[in-house]
Design a protein around this motif. Structure first.
Motif, PDB file in Angstrom:
ATOM      1  N   ALA A  58     -10.271   6.836   5.813  1.00 40.64           N
ATOM      2  CA  ALA A  58      -8.769   7.332   5.324  1.00 40.64           C
ATOM      3  C   ALA A  58      -8.936   8.465   4.329  1.00 40.64           C
ATOM      4  CB  ALA A  58      -7.981   6.212   4.856  1.00 40.64           C
ATOM      5  N   ALA A  67      -1.664   4.547   0.153  1.00 40.07           N
ATOM      6  CA  ALA A  67      -1.070   4.674   1.491  1.00 40.07           C
ATOM      7  C   ALA A  67      -2.352   4.070   2.395  1.00 40.07           C
ATOM      8  CB  ALA A  67      -0.626   5.715   2.031  1.00 40.07           C
ATOM      9  N   SER A  68      -3.518   4.468   1.904  1.00 38.45           N
ATOM     10  CA  SER A  68      -4.652   3.978   2.676  1.00 38.45           C
ATOM     11  C   SER A  68      -5.060   2.749   2.493  1.00 38.45           C
ATOM     12  CB  SER A  68      -5.938   4.827   2.124  1.00 38.45           C
ATOM     13  OG  SER A  68      -5.689   6.147   2.426  1.00 38.45           O
ATOM     14  N   ARG A 100      -2.752   0.252   1.867  1.00 39.60           N
ATOM     15  CA  ARG A 100      -1.665  -0.402   2.864  1.00 39.60           C
ATOM     16  C   ARG A 100      -2.342  -0.390   4.236  1.00 39.60           C
ATOM     17  NH1 ARG A 100       3.076   1.672  -1.109  1.00 39.60           N
ATOM     18  NH2 ARG A 100       2.884   0.033  -2.551  1.00 39.60           N
ATOM     19  N   THR A 101      -2.826   0.744   4.654  1.00 36.06           N
ATOM     20  CA  THR A 101      -2.889   1.026   5.991  1.00 36.06           C
ATOM     21  C   THR A 101      -4.352   0.021   6.479  1.00 36.06           C
ATOM     22  OG1 THR A 101      -2.161   3.117   6.049  1.00 36.06           O
ATOM     23  CG2 THR A 101      -3.531   2.735   7.812  1.00 36.06           C
ATOM     24  N   LYS A 147      -2.955  -3.558   7.209  1.00 32.42           N
ATOM     25  CA  LYS A 147      -2.310  -3.446   8.318  1.00 32.42           C
ATOM     26  C   LYS A 147      -3.258  -3.727   9.443  1.00 32.42           C
ATOM     27  CE  LYS A 147       1.841  -1.029   7.171  1.00 32.42           C
ATOM     28  NZ  LYS A 147       2.638   0.254   7.530  1.00 32.42           N
ATOM     29  N   HIS A 148      -4.549  -3.113   9.237  1.00 34.66           N
ATOM     30  CA  HIS A 148      -5.302  -3.200  10.358  1.00 34.66           C
ATOM     31  C   HIS A 148      -6.672  -4.254  10.024  1.00 34.66           C
ATOM     32  CE1 HIS A 148      -3.552   0.748  11.288  1.00 34.66           C
ATOM     33  NE2 HIS A 148      -3.937   0.591  12.471  1.00 34.66           N
TER      34      HIS A 148
END
Length: 332
Positions: free
Chosen positions: A95, A101-102, A104-105, A108-109
């Motif tokens: 990322a 934001a990274s 949190r991303t 999610k993955h």
């Protein structure tokens, strides 16, 4: 970030009930399940499956958060980390840009291991909140020891001291440092004081980022008669080195014919871009990448709580090439 605890409080039920409802397990009344799912949806709840994978120890993925900026050293470190990680059986997701934001991303993955090259955003309240919500393994490059995550740092002071020692060993007594990094300046000061090197007006030329006027002082130094110039220069980055070489060309000066030069950071392109192979000092990208992966491998073998938060300081290495000569070559 929203947790199961938040949802349980709003729904007036236990953590176990929320967990069962979110995971579609039996034992929860339909009405209660729908209420929990509605609250989770309203709060944009993201299940922290990364934490679950950490318990199972089945994840072999690493989320790499890298600054969205150019730089040959960072590019080669990024490449080397990927190469070594894949050889060790990890898959790497990358990322660029916003670290909050990274994180949190990656959650999610289901990524349970995150490696970060720090930026100014790493001290923001948003990033700290995201970091605290992440329950996997977090490692920060280029960072001091921390009680919150694992860290890798670079001994920049020792690197510049190596450079000064090398030049002093060649007989240089009049050495200048060009740069702005405080750790490197400290290393230069310590080494020159310890070796009792010559004090002179151009001993330290401070060149902060994007301060074009500071390079006027470098130009003034290069225009001085040979007897008034230093016999050796140390620059704190390859970017500063390129600026210096451009000025040398302007004033018809050559390296190492007119003075010796050592640049911080060793990147392969230096031998191809410059007319002569540059003597460098700095950390090896291979050593930095392997130090990080050694920590992650150790954590994978044992429970993180047993290992504790690790910190490794990576030493630098001096690579002598064609830009340093004995001071006797510059005799007036």
């Amino acid at each position: 970030m929203v947790t199961i605890k938040d949802i349980a409080q709003m729904a007036g039920v236990s953590f176990t009930t929320v967990s069962k409802a979110l995971n579609g397990e039996p034992g929860v009344r339909e009405e209660t399940r729908n209420k929990i799912l509605a609250i989770a949806s309203k709060l944009n709840y993201v299940p922290n499956l990364a934490a679950r994978r950490l318990v199972d120890r089945k994840s072999d993925s690493i989320g790499l958060i890298w600054p969205n900026k150019s730089g040959l050293f960072l590019y080669h470190l990024f490449e080397q980390f990927q190469i070594q990680a894949e050889k060790a059986g990890y898959s790497v997701m990358v990322a660029l840009g916003n670290p909050t934001a990274s994180v949190r991303t990656f959650m999610k993955h289901f990524v349970d291991t995150i490696v970060v090259w720090p930026s100014s955003e790493n001290t923001s309240p948003e990033f700290i909140q995201a970091r605290e919500a992440f329950q996997g393994t977090l490692l920060m490059f280029n960072s001091s020891p921390s009680p919150y995550y694992h860290t890798i740092s670079i001994d920049r002071q020792e690197a510049i001291q190596q450079a000064v020692d090398h030049l002093a060993g060649l007989g240089h007594r009049k050495i200048s440092f060009i740069g702005y990094n405080s750790e490197k300046i400290t290393g230069f000061d310590r080494a020159t004081q310890l070796l009792e090197l010559e004090e002179h007006p151009d001993r330290l030329i401070f060149t902060p980022k994007n301060a074009a006027e500071s390079w006027n002082r470098v130009a003034d130094m290069l225009r001085k008669p040979k007897s008034q110039r230093p016999t050796a220069l140390i620059v704190d980055s390859y970017i500063a080195m390129f600026k210096l070489l451009k000025l040398c060309k302007t004033y018809s000066l050559r390296i190492p014919e007119d003075f010796s030069l050592i640049a911080y950071d060793d990147v392969p392109e230096l031998e191809e871009i410059t007319d002569i192979a540059v003597t460098t000092v700095g950390p090896s990208v291979e050593h930095l990448a392997s130090a990080a992966l050694d920590i992650l491998f150790e954590l994978r073998q044992g429970h993180p709580a047993e290992v504790g938060h690790r910190h490794v300081k990576v030493a630098s290495q001096l690579t002598v090439r064609g830009t340093t000569r004995p001071v006797s070559d510059y005799a007036l």
